[in-house]
Design a protein around this motif. Structure first.
Motif, PDB file in Angstrom:
ATOM      1  N   ASN A 197       0.823  -1.212   0.000  1.00  0.00           N
ATOM      2  CA  ASN A 197       0.000   0.000   0.000  1.00  0.00           C
ATOM      3  C   ASN A 197       0.854   1.258   0.000  1.00  0.00           C
ATOM      4  O   ASN A 197       0.573   2.220  -0.726  1.00  0.00           O
ATOM      5  CB  ASN A 197      -0.930   0.006   1.222  1.00  0.00           C
ATOM      6  CG  ASN A 197      -2.283  -0.599   0.914  1.00  0.00           C
ATOM      7  OD1 ASN A 197      -3.150   0.044   0.318  1.00  0.00           O
ATOM      8  ND2 ASN A 197      -2.453  -1.845   1.298  1.00  0.00           N
ATOM      9  N   GLU A 198       1.892   1.244   0.826  1.00  0.00           N
ATOM     10  CA  GLU A 198       2.744   2.427   0.950  1.00  0.00           C
ATOM     11  C   GLU A 198       3.530   2.669  -0.341  1.00  0.00           C
ATOM     12  O   GLU A 198       3.717   3.816  -0.757  1.00  0.00           O
ATOM     13  CB  GLU A 198       3.696   2.238   2.137  1.00  0.00           C
ATOM     14  CG  GLU A 198       4.434   3.483   2.577  1.00  0.00           C
ATOM     15  CD  GLU A 198       3.547   4.574   3.151  1.00  0.00           C
ATOM     16  OE1 GLU A 198       4.061   5.672   3.397  1.00  0.00           O
ATOM     17  OE2 GLU A 198       2.333   4.332   3.330  1.00  0.00           O
ATOM     18  N   CYS A 206       2.522   1.846  -3.394  1.00  0.00           N
ATOM     19  CA  CYS A 206       1.542   2.388  -4.351  1.00  0.00           C
ATOM     20  C   CYS A 206       1.217   3.849  -4.044  1.00  0.00           C
ATOM     21  O   CYS A 206       1.114   4.683  -4.955  1.00  0.00           O
ATOM     22  CB  CYS A 206       0.256   1.558  -4.312  1.00  0.00           C
ATOM     23  SG  CYS A 206       0.448  -0.127  -4.948  1.00  0.00           S
ATOM     24  N   ARG A 207       1.053   4.150  -2.770  1.00  0.00           N
ATOM     25  CA  ARG A 207       0.727   5.526  -2.376  1.00  0.00           C
ATOM     26  C   ARG A 207       1.840   6.488  -2.788  1.00  0.00           C
ATOM     27  O   ARG A 207       1.576   7.595  -3.288  1.00  0.00           O
ATOM     28  CB  ARG A 207       0.509   5.594  -0.858  1.00  0.00           C
ATOM     29  CG  ARG A 207      -0.026   6.927  -0.363  1.00  0.00           C
ATOM     30  CD  ARG A 207      -0.053   6.984   1.155  1.00  0.00           C
ATOM     31  NE  ARG A 207       1.273   6.990   1.745  1.00  0.00           N
ATOM     32  CZ  ARG A 207       2.073   8.056   1.774  1.00  0.00           C
ATOM     33  NH1 ARG A 207       1.697   9.207   1.229  1.00  0.00           N
ATOM     34  NH2 ARG A 207       3.272   7.985   2.338  1.00  0.00           N
ATOM     35  N   ASN A 208       3.095   6.063  -2.640  1.00  0.00           N
ATOM     36  CA  ASN A 208       4.213   6.930  -2.999  1.00  0.00           C
ATOM     37  C   ASN A 208       4.338   7.104  -4.510  1.00  0.00           C
ATOM     38  O   ASN A 208       4.684   8.190  -4.986  1.00  0.00           O
ATOM     39  CB  ASN A 208       5.514   6.381  -2.415  1.00  0.00           C
ATOM     40  CG  ASN A 208       5.707   6.782  -0.963  1.00  0.00           C
ATOM     41  OD1 ASN A 208       5.893   7.947  -0.651  1.00  0.00           O
ATOM     42  ND2 ASN A 208       5.627   5.811  -0.062  1.00  0.00           N
ATOM     43  N   CYS A 256       1.865   7.184  -6.578  1.00  0.00           N
ATOM     44  CA  CYS A 256       0.823   8.172  -6.900  1.00  0.00           C
ATOM     45  C   CYS A 256       1.247   9.581  -6.483  1.00  0.00           C
ATOM     46  O   CYS A 256       0.991  10.556  -7.207  1.00  0.00           O
ATOM     47  CB  CYS A 256      -0.491   7.799  -6.212  1.00  0.00           C
ATOM     48  SG  CYS A 256      -1.249   6.313  -6.887  1.00  0.00           S
ATOM     49  N   ALA A 257       1.917   9.694  -5.340  1.00  0.00           N
ATOM     50  CA  ALA A 257       2.378  11.003  -4.860  1.00  0.00           C
ATOM     51  C   ALA A 257       3.414  11.585  -5.823  1.00  0.00           C
ATOM     52  O   ALA A 257       3.411  12.791  -6.105  1.00  0.00           O
ATOM     53  CB  ALA A 257       2.962  10.874  -3.460  1.00  0.00           C
ATOM     54  N   THR A 300      -5.106  -4.025  -5.014  1.00  0.00           N
ATOM     55  CA  THR A 300      -4.465  -2.844  -4.428  1.00  0.00           C
ATOM     56  C   THR A 300      -3.936  -1.923  -5.535  1.00  0.00           C
ATOM     57  O   THR A 300      -4.083  -0.699  -5.462  1.00  0.00           O
ATOM     58  CB  THR A 300      -3.313  -3.268  -3.499  1.00  0.00           C
ATOM     59  OG1 THR A 300      -3.825  -4.142  -2.491  1.00  0.00           O
ATOM     60  CG2 THR A 300      -2.676  -2.060  -2.826  1.00  0.00           C
ATOM     61  N   TYR A 318      -5.236   2.145  -6.638  1.00  0.00           N
ATOM     62  CA  TYR A 318      -4.410   3.342  -6.844  1.00  0.00           C
ATOM     63  C   TYR A 318      -4.278   3.708  -8.336  1.00  0.00           C
ATOM     64  O   TYR A 318      -3.464   4.556  -8.696  1.00  0.00           O
ATOM     65  CB  TYR A 318      -3.021   3.121  -6.242  1.00  0.00           C
ATOM     66  CG  TYR A 318      -3.009   3.142  -4.732  1.00  0.00           C
ATOM     67  CD1 TYR A 318      -2.913   4.338  -4.024  1.00  0.00           C
ATOM     68  CD2 TYR A 318      -3.096   1.959  -3.997  1.00  0.00           C
ATOM     69  CE1 TYR A 318      -2.886   4.355  -2.637  1.00  0.00           C
ATOM     70  CE2 TYR A 318      -3.072   1.971  -2.600  1.00  0.00           C
ATOM     71  CZ  TYR A 318      -2.976   3.170  -1.934  1.00  0.00           C
ATOM     72  OH  TYR A 318      -2.957   3.184  -0.554  1.00  0.00           O
TER      73      TYR A 318
END
Length: 378
Positions: free
Chosen positions: A196-197, A199-201, A203-204, A236, A240
């Motif tokens: 998750n982290e 993928c989140r990064n 996207c960021a 997941t 994202y």
């Protein structure tokens, strides 16, 4: 083989152990596949050893059961009164700790309890409790280490590495808490947090105007024991709005040693979806070229131990050359880990590695620093 066969095995195990006990020893089945023996009239700690060695020897020959012939192992943990405990509860607990150490050391052996083991147990329990809190309260961090393409000098991928900073400024070593997480069953939650982290990064980075690179995460063999791991992974990515080629998977050789049909099927599905799959620490386990022939792989990573020693050790250099040649023959990306100086870098280039990773290029760094230093504006 069914409960009846299991019961027959337990009876034979009890019989074999009873044959080596002394008249005044007490042998009891403690539950499941565990037995407890109480031995008295000992003059020295070493008096236990002949009995324990006879027990171990009793398991060397196979057990002939009604429906099967079974070969099993046994692990023995020993605690001594009063040095290792003043009451039955403490003695049992400490013998249990010693038994698990015997299991960890390869089974078919015995271990005496020691004060060091008790400290390890306390540390393990502290990790287990506090890791749960760290996951719930977002106290973990993901750092990224670049992987540099030797042909063009570009950073086209990176490895995501988990960090657990403490309030006093220290870091708990990932090898410590990941090993404990695998034993306690927390590894699935930990791996899902990393996914998750990552993928989140990614996207960021998109939102900040950067052109992201592929992020490789490490998965444990226990992650693949969890049903639905493929769908969890792909779902997941979809959450994202990422495509499978943007997140890669690294697995160690030891995972492949214990590979099951379920693991191979999962890897094939992920590979066909476009996920980059590589073997980490290649060359340190029981390396088999069958892995490269049978498994759906995209790359292999030469273990850093070979890279470190190659400047001074001809054998390690030959191993690097061989792994690179074989990997390229199979059409795989070959990554050299542990590149810590210009000499390592030049050697990797000389043997024909595609990609290098290590402290010479950069330590693992936080997401914002990684983007500023290594990502290009879209």
């Amino acid at each position: 083989h069914g409960h009846e066969t299991g019961d027959a095995l337990l009876l034979q195990v009890a019989e074999r152990m009873s044959n080596v006990t002394r008249n005044y020893d007490l042998l009891a089945r403690f539950g499941g596949d565990e037995f407890v023996m109480i031995m008295s009239n000992l003059q020295e700690r070493s008096d236990v050893i002949p009995v324990v060695e006879k027990i171990l020897a009793g398991f060397k020959s196979a057990f002939n059961l009604p429906d099967a012939t079974i070969q099993i192992t046994t692990s023995v943990g020993i605690s001594i009164y009063p040095e290792d405990g003043n009451d039955p509860s403490e003695l049992l607990k400490n013998a249990d700790v010693a038994m698990y150490r015997a299991k960890a050391e390869g089974r078919n052996c015995y271990n005496f309890f020691s004060a060091e083991m008790n400290l390890e147990l306390q540390y393990s329990q502290w990790i287990e409790t506090n890791l749960n809190n760290a996951l719930k309260n977002n106290k973990l961090e993901l750092h990224f280490q670049p992987q540099v393409n030797l042909e063009n000098g570009n950073v086209e991928s990176c490895e995501a590495l988990i960090r657990w900073p403490q309030e006093n400024g220290d870091n708990i070593q990932p090898n410590d808490f990941i090993r404990i997480a695998e034993r306690t069953g927390q590894i699935n939650e930990l791996s899902f947090w990393v996914l998750n982290e990552a993928c989140r990064n990614i996207c960021a980075w998109y939102d900040q105007g950067y052109k992201p690179v592929r992020v490789d995460i490490n998965l444990s063999g226990k992650d693949f024991n969890e049903k639905g791991v493929i769908y969890k992974f792909l779902r997941t990515l979809k959450k994202y709005n990422l495509v499978p080629s943007q997140v890669g998977i690294e697995i160690t050789e030891n995972v492949l040693l214990e590979s099951t049909e379920q693991l191979i099927k999962a890897l094939k599905v992920l590979h066909n979806a476009g996920v980059h799959i590589s073997i980490d620490d290649f060359g340190t386990g029981f390396s088999s070229l069958n892995y490269l022939k049978q498994l759906p792989l995209s790359g292999i990573k030469i273990d850093q131990s070979f890279v470190h020693e190659a400047p001074n050790n001809k054998d390690d250099l030959i191993i690097m050359q061989a792994i690179t040649m074989v990997g390229q023959g199979f059409g795989l990306d070959v990554v050299a880990e542990g590149v810590e100086n210009e000499w390592h870098y030049s050697l990797c280039k000389g043997v024909g590695c595609h990609v290098v990773q290590g402290m010479h290029l950069s330590a693992p760094i936080a997401a914002d620093k990684f983007a500023k230093k290594f990502l290009k504006k879209a």
